[in-house]
Design a protein around this motif. Structure first.
Motif, PDB file in Angstrom:
ATOM      1  N   GLN A  17      -0.087  19.787  36.795  1.00  0.00           N
ATOM      2  CA  GLN A  17      -1.162  20.116  36.297  1.00  0.00           C
ATOM      3  C   GLN A  17      -1.242  20.985  34.697  1.00  0.00           C
ATOM      4  O   GLN A  17      -1.556  21.304  33.380  1.00  0.00           O
ATOM      5  CB  GLN A  17      -2.270  20.964  36.794  1.00  0.00           C
ATOM      6  N   LEU A  18      -0.525  22.086  35.160  1.00  0.00           N
ATOM      7  CA  LEU A  18      -0.002  23.236  33.329  1.00  0.00           C
ATOM      8  C   LEU A  18       0.826  22.785  33.145  1.00  0.00           C
ATOM      9  O   LEU A  18       1.528  23.821  32.123  1.00  0.00           O
ATOM     10  CB  LEU A  18       0.028  24.356  34.618  1.00  0.00           C
ATOM     11  N   GLY A  19       1.790  22.086  33.558  1.00  0.00           N
ATOM     12  CA  GLY A  19       2.459  21.249  33.044  1.00  0.00           C
ATOM     13  C   GLY A  19       3.933  22.954  32.196  1.00  0.00           C
ATOM     14  O   GLY A  19       4.574  21.815  31.655  1.00  0.00           O
ATOM     15  N   ILE A  20       4.383  22.563  33.633  1.00  0.00           N
ATOM     16  CA  ILE A  20       5.104  23.536  33.571  1.00  0.00           C
ATOM     17  C   ILE A  20       6.270  22.548  34.009  1.00  0.00           C
ATOM     18  O   ILE A  20       6.314  21.970  35.303  1.00  0.00           O
ATOM     19  CB  ILE A  20       4.826  24.544  34.519  1.00  0.00           C
ATOM     20  N   GLN A  21       7.848  22.848  33.780  1.00  0.00           N
ATOM     21  CA  GLN A  21       8.447  21.755  33.661  1.00  0.00           C
ATOM     22  C   GLN A  21      10.025  21.921  33.457  1.00  0.00           C
ATOM     23  O   GLN A  21      10.776  21.260  33.610  1.00  0.00           O
ATOM     24  CB  GLN A  21       8.643  20.439  32.723  1.00  0.00           C
ATOM     25  N   ASN A  32      -2.287  33.170  34.760  1.00  0.00           N
ATOM     26  CA  ASN A  32      -3.829  32.968  34.070  1.00  0.00           C
ATOM     27  C   ASN A  32      -4.420  32.094  34.009  1.00  0.00           C
ATOM     28  O   ASN A  32      -5.452  31.938  33.443  1.00  0.00           O
ATOM     29  CB  ASN A  32      -3.622  33.483  32.390  1.00  0.00           C
ATOM     30  N   LYS A  33      -4.007  30.718  34.226  1.00  0.00           N
ATOM     31  CA  LYS A  33      -4.755  29.650  33.586  1.00  0.00           C
ATOM     32  C   LYS A  33      -5.070  28.766  35.277  1.00  0.00           C
ATOM     33  O   LYS A  33      -5.839  27.623  35.407  1.00  0.00           O
ATOM     34  CB  LYS A  33      -3.247  28.522  33.962  1.00  0.00           C
ATOM     35  N   LEU A  34      -4.488  29.665  36.383  1.00  0.00           N
ATOM     36  CA  LEU A  34      -5.444  28.956  37.555  1.00  0.00           C
ATOM     37  C   LEU A  34      -6.966  28.797  37.899  1.00  0.00           C
ATOM     38  O   LEU A  34      -6.947  27.558  38.869  1.00  0.00           O
ATOM     39  CB  LEU A  34      -5.062  29.819  39.290  1.00  0.00           C
ATOM     40  N   SER A  35      -7.864  29.899  36.844  1.00  0.00           N
ATOM     41  CA  SER A  35      -8.984  29.311  37.324  1.00  0.00           C
ATOM     42  C   SER A  35      -9.619  27.847  37.222  1.00  0.00           C
ATOM     43  O   SER A  35     -10.383  27.471  36.679  1.00  0.00           O
ATOM     44  CB  SER A  35      -9.972  30.807  37.024  1.00  0.00           C
ATOM     45  N   THR A  36      -8.490  27.240  35.948  1.00  0.00           N
ATOM     46  CA  THR A  36      -8.972  25.950  35.040  1.00  0.00           C
ATOM     47  C   THR A  36      -8.618  25.169  35.282  1.00  0.00           C
ATOM     48  O   THR A  36      -8.743  23.631  34.700  1.00  0.00           O
ATOM     49  CB  THR A  36      -8.140  26.426  33.514  1.00  0.00           C
ATOM     50  N   LEU A  39      -8.621  23.258  41.231  1.00  0.00           N
ATOM     51  CA  LEU A  39      -9.119  24.072  42.585  1.00  0.00           C
ATOM     52  C   LEU A  39     -10.657  24.810  42.650  1.00  0.00           C
ATOM     53  O   LEU A  39     -10.329  26.057  41.896  1.00  0.00           O
ATOM     54  CB  LEU A  39      -7.670  25.073  42.725  1.00  0.00           C
ATOM     55  N   LYS A  40     -10.983  24.440  43.396  1.00  0.00           N
ATOM     56  CA  LYS A  40     -12.554  24.341  42.819  1.00  0.00           C
ATOM     57  C   LYS A  40     -12.559  25.740  43.769  1.00  0.00           C
ATOM     58  O   LYS A  40     -13.401  26.830  42.675  1.00  0.00           O
ATOM     59  CB  LYS A  40     -13.365  23.276  44.075  1.00  0.00           C
ATOM     60  N   GLN A  41     -11.961  26.701  45.113  1.00  0.00           N
ATOM     61  CA  GLN A  41     -12.364  27.390  45.747  1.00  0.00           C
ATOM     62  C   GLN A  41     -11.604  28.763  44.594  1.00  0.00           C
ATOM     63  O   GLN A  41     -11.966  29.433  44.459  1.00  0.00           O
ATOM     64  CB  GLN A  41     -10.819  27.437  46.599  1.00  0.00           C
ATOM     65  N   LEU A  42     -10.956  27.878  43.634  1.00  0.00           N
ATOM     66  CA  LEU A  42     -10.474  29.150  42.741  1.00  0.00           C
ATOM     67  C   LEU A  42     -11.188  29.304  40.859  1.00  0.00           C
ATOM     68  O   LEU A  42     -10.720  29.900  40.241  1.00  0.00           O
ATOM     69  CB  LEU A  42      -9.001  29.159  42.176  1.00  0.00           C
ATOM     70  N   GLN A  43     -11.846  28.330  40.992  1.00  0.00           N
ATOM     71  CA  GLN A  43     -12.971  28.835  39.994  1.00  0.00           C
ATOM     72  C   GLN A  43     -13.247  29.602  39.258  1.00  0.00           C
ATOM     73  O   GLN A  43     -14.438  30.388  40.135  1.00  0.00           O
ATOM     74  CB  GLN A  43     -13.658  27.467  39.715  1.00  0.00           C
ATOM     75  N   GLY A  44     -13.429  29.904  38.029  1.00  0.00           N
ATOM     76  CA  GLY A  44     -14.436  31.363  37.549  1.00  0.00           C
ATOM     77  C   GLY A  44     -13.791  32.659  38.531  1.00  0.00           C
ATOM     78  O   GLY A  44     -14.485  34.380  38.570  1.00  0.00           O
ATOM     79  N   LEU A  45     -12.336  32.453  39.085  1.00  0.00           N
ATOM     80  CA  LEU A  45     -11.836  33.438  39.818  1.00  0.00           C
ATOM     81  C   LEU A  45     -11.101  34.098  38.750  1.00  0.00           C
ATOM     82  O   LEU A  45     -10.377  33.781  38.117  1.00  0.00           O
ATOM     83  CB  LEU A  45     -11.223  33.392  41.161  1.00  0.00           C
TER      84      LEU A  45
END
Ligand SMILES: [Zn+2]
Length: 182
Positions: A17-21, A32-36, A39-45
């Protein structure tokens, strides 16, 4: 074991998802990008990593995860090497993503022990997640075969530097992927 496979797949999905290759995996970018992500449990966190001097009883603790409703703090032992700190952060991210549905507030003291010692399933899962996140299967397999042809004797040290992980963590990972004999 299904739950361990789930932990690995969660890390794989996150990298995708984060395009890390490429190695070394950029942990700050992930945090920094986790909340985007999806993963619903992390949204807005809001997730914060702090490096701290651990004293007294906490001296041998690798990291502590504190999660409240909208904020998570990962405190890492500043005395530990960079590679160990990276693994500890990735391990706590594993708990945050895999185990944070259960409670609003979870405080964990994580004592760093080798993966072959007796651990709870949650601990094993967090380690699987961390290993996959920092040493993604596809990348590490490609690099292993490339480097092993160039110079077999230095493959562990070269790859450990490239992935910014300890040689012990890398060795364990390569054994798990059947690239090295135990
Ligand atoms: Zn843990």
């Amino acid at each position: 074991m299904l739950r361990k496979a789930h932990a690995r797949n969660t890390a794989k999905g996150l990298l995708k998802q984060l395009g890390i290759q490429k190695a070394p995996v950029n942990l700050d970018r992930i945090i920094n990008k986790l909340s985007t992500t999806n993963l619903k449990q992390l949204q807005g966190l809001n997730i914060e990593v702090v490096r701290q001097d651990f004293q007294g009883d906490l001296k041998d603790v690798s990291a502590i995860l504190i999660k409240e409703k909208r904020k998570a703090v990962i405190a890492v032992n500043a005395d530990h090497t960079d590679t160990r700190q990276r693994f500890s952060i990735a391990h706590e991210l594993g708990h945050l993503i895999l185990h944070s549905n259960t409670e609003n507030l979870k405080i964990e003291k994580q004592f760093f022990t080798r993966s072959d010692s007796v651990r709870s399933l949650d601990e094993l899962e967090a380690n699987e997640f961390a290993a996959e996140l920092l040493m993604p299967e596809e990348l590490i397999i490609n690099d292993f075969f490339k480097k092993v042809i160039e110079d077999e004797d230095s493959v562990i040290s070269v790859l450990a530097k490239k992935y910014k992980v300890s040689e012990a963590a890398l060795t364990y990972r390569l054994i798990n992927l059947n690239l090295l004999e135990p």
